[in-house]
Design a protein around this motif. Sequence first.
Motif, PDB file in Angstrom:
ATOM      1  N   TYR A  11     -44.006   2.334  36.457  1.00  0.00           N
ATOM      2  CA  TYR A  11     -42.968   2.336  35.596  1.00  0.00           C
ATOM      3  C   TYR A  11     -41.775   3.230  35.645  1.00  0.00           C
ATOM      4  N   PRO A  12     -40.652   2.637  34.900  1.00  0.00           N
ATOM      5  CA  PRO A  12     -39.555   3.789  35.025  1.00  0.00           C
ATOM      6  C   PRO A  12     -39.804   5.070  34.186  1.00  0.00           C
ATOM      7  N   TYR A  14     -37.960   8.101  31.968  1.00  0.00           N
ATOM      8  CA  TYR A  14     -36.799   8.504  31.378  1.00  0.00           C
ATOM      9  C   TYR A  14     -36.896   9.936  30.873  1.00  0.00           C
ATOM     10  N   TRP A  80     -35.697   2.247  25.351  1.00  0.00           N
ATOM     11  CA  TRP A  80     -36.614   1.196  25.270  1.00  0.00           C
ATOM     12  C   TRP A  80     -35.922   0.015  25.668  1.00  0.00           C
ATOM     13  N   SER A  83     -35.226  -0.245  29.358  1.00  0.00           N
ATOM     14  CA  SER A  83     -36.359  -0.612  30.052  1.00  0.00           C
ATOM     15  C   SER A  83     -36.726  -1.950  29.924  1.00  0.00           C
ATOM     16  N   ARG A  86     -34.633  -4.085  32.284  1.00  0.00           N
ATOM     17  CA  ARG A  86     -35.095  -3.964  33.627  1.00  0.00           C
ATOM     18  C   ARG A  86     -36.195  -4.715  34.002  1.00  0.00           C
ATOM     19  N   ARG A  90     -43.946  -1.530  30.807  1.00  0.00           N
ATOM     20  CA  ARG A  90     -43.811  -0.134  30.148  1.00  0.00           C
ATOM     21  C   ARG A  90     -42.828   0.675  30.654  1.00  0.00           C
ATOM     22  N   HIS A  91     -42.615   1.773  29.808  1.00  0.00           N
ATOM     23  CA  HIS A  91     -41.686   2.825  30.397  1.00  0.00           C
ATOM     24  C   HIS A  91     -42.043   4.214  29.874  1.00  0.00           C
ATOM     25  N   TRP A  92     -41.907   5.242  30.550  1.00  0.00           N
ATOM     26  CA  TRP A  92     -42.266   6.459  30.240  1.00  0.00           C
ATOM     27  C   TRP A  92     -41.008   7.175  29.464  1.00  0.00           C
ATOM     28  N   ASN A 165     -43.884  -1.943  26.387  1.00  0.00           N
ATOM     29  CA  ASN A 165     -42.469  -2.534  25.772  1.00  0.00           C
ATOM     30  C   ASN A 165     -42.746  -3.826  25.102  1.00  0.00           C
TER      31      ASN A 165
END
Lengths: 283, 194
Positions: A11-12, A14, A80, A83, A86, A90-92, A165
């Motif tokens: 997961y991406p 940021y 948020w 992401s 995209r 989920r995203h970090w 997300n």
Amino acid sequence: MGKSNLRNPKYPVYIISKGRWNNRLTVRALDSMNVPYHIVVEPAEHENYAEYIDGDKILVLPDDFSKLGRGSIPVRNWVWEHSIRRGVKRHWILDDNIRGFCFYNGRNFYKCKDGYCFRFIEDFADQFENVALAGMHYKTFIMKRVHKPEIRLNTRIYSCILINNALPYRWRGKYNEDTDLSLRVLKDGWCTVITTFFVALKMATMQMKGGNTDTIYKETRNRYEFAESLREQHPDVAKVVKRWGRWHHFVDYRPFKKNKLIPRKGGKIKDVYRFKPKLTERV
Amino acid sequence: MKIQQLKPSDLKPYFNNPRKNEDAVEKVAESIQAFGFKSPIIVDKNNVIIAGHTRLKAALKLGLEKIPVIVAKDLDEGKARAYRIADNRTSDFSYWDGEKLNRELEELDSELNFDWFDLFEEDDPEKFGADDFQNLNLGFEKGENHSIVVHFQTLEDLEKFGKIIEQKITPKTKYIWFPEKEIEHYGEVEFEES
């Protein structure tokens, strides 16, 4: 997916950063681990960051963000939405004052040379239907007392957060935003997950120049106000207490013990569990 | 009601005390150290404890020579047995008023040598170790850490101890590791497929 990808986040990642292009702690830490990331900066600081960081890793916020005066909250929500666009689950989101990531084997701490710590947490969270937030504990907390390497449920997640997300919430407020978000998801029955064997080396808030130290936190030097804002948001579980001569917020997480992990249908133990640590002792 | 000062060794724990109190002894000892022994132990006419087993253990831990005791001559064996349970159960029917407790905590003198916050530990999350999740085995080392509490009678004793173990200790120090865990000197780890 190749072997090396299993040692990096899927997961991406940021990093939100302000005024810290010189020290770039989190950037340096991730670079040393070959973990891909995006750093999110204000337009006025873009050039400063671009001196040190590849352009394709920098995301520049819209012009009006720096004028909002609400600290990192609008930036966090922008990340948020970014992401979600995209199409990821989920995203970090990472603070910009993390010096590194460590593995704790119950005795010593070892600096991570790859991004397996992120991947492990992602795959663990993905085994369940209802993990809202996941992350790593701070090393300082693990140092204080005798702790076992373990996974803890249903407490606050901060500074290095994997966010689902699909959550219907967004960041809000001005202070203690990570505790606030953790409490909102927990109250609605979601679970949070934090590891004590993968930990973040975090600089203490307000002890490093840049970020919100010079703006938001400077406005409110009174720690009572930080704590009181959380109590106002969550009067049922948060209190303001004085400890060691300073004000702190005090949160009772016991009501959330009833939140149980729900295994994902068809979920399997991932390949990533086959990975073992190769330790190099300090010289 | 007459309060007598007796030696802790003169008191006899009740052989079938149904209360497990080991975890509370440390905190009660801290309380006695901070405020003195303010709540007498209640015994029957044979000096068998009816109420106060934890206080006795705390007194022994602190090495107190005399402790306040009330001999409840009016309680026969049956009443003593009932009171032994009632004395412990009554607190189960009361609870903290959060706001009032909060106000009290706010007014506490932070210089008092008493870890108030620990009494209201906020964070007691559910924990899972390697045994709880299939295949969660990252080579963890098991259970060789230990903790003890060390008390110092004077500031000089504290400083002397710091010199002996070659660590900087001040009255504000809340924990140490021995040998000292170095903050910045780590080994390294990378993960390999097994």
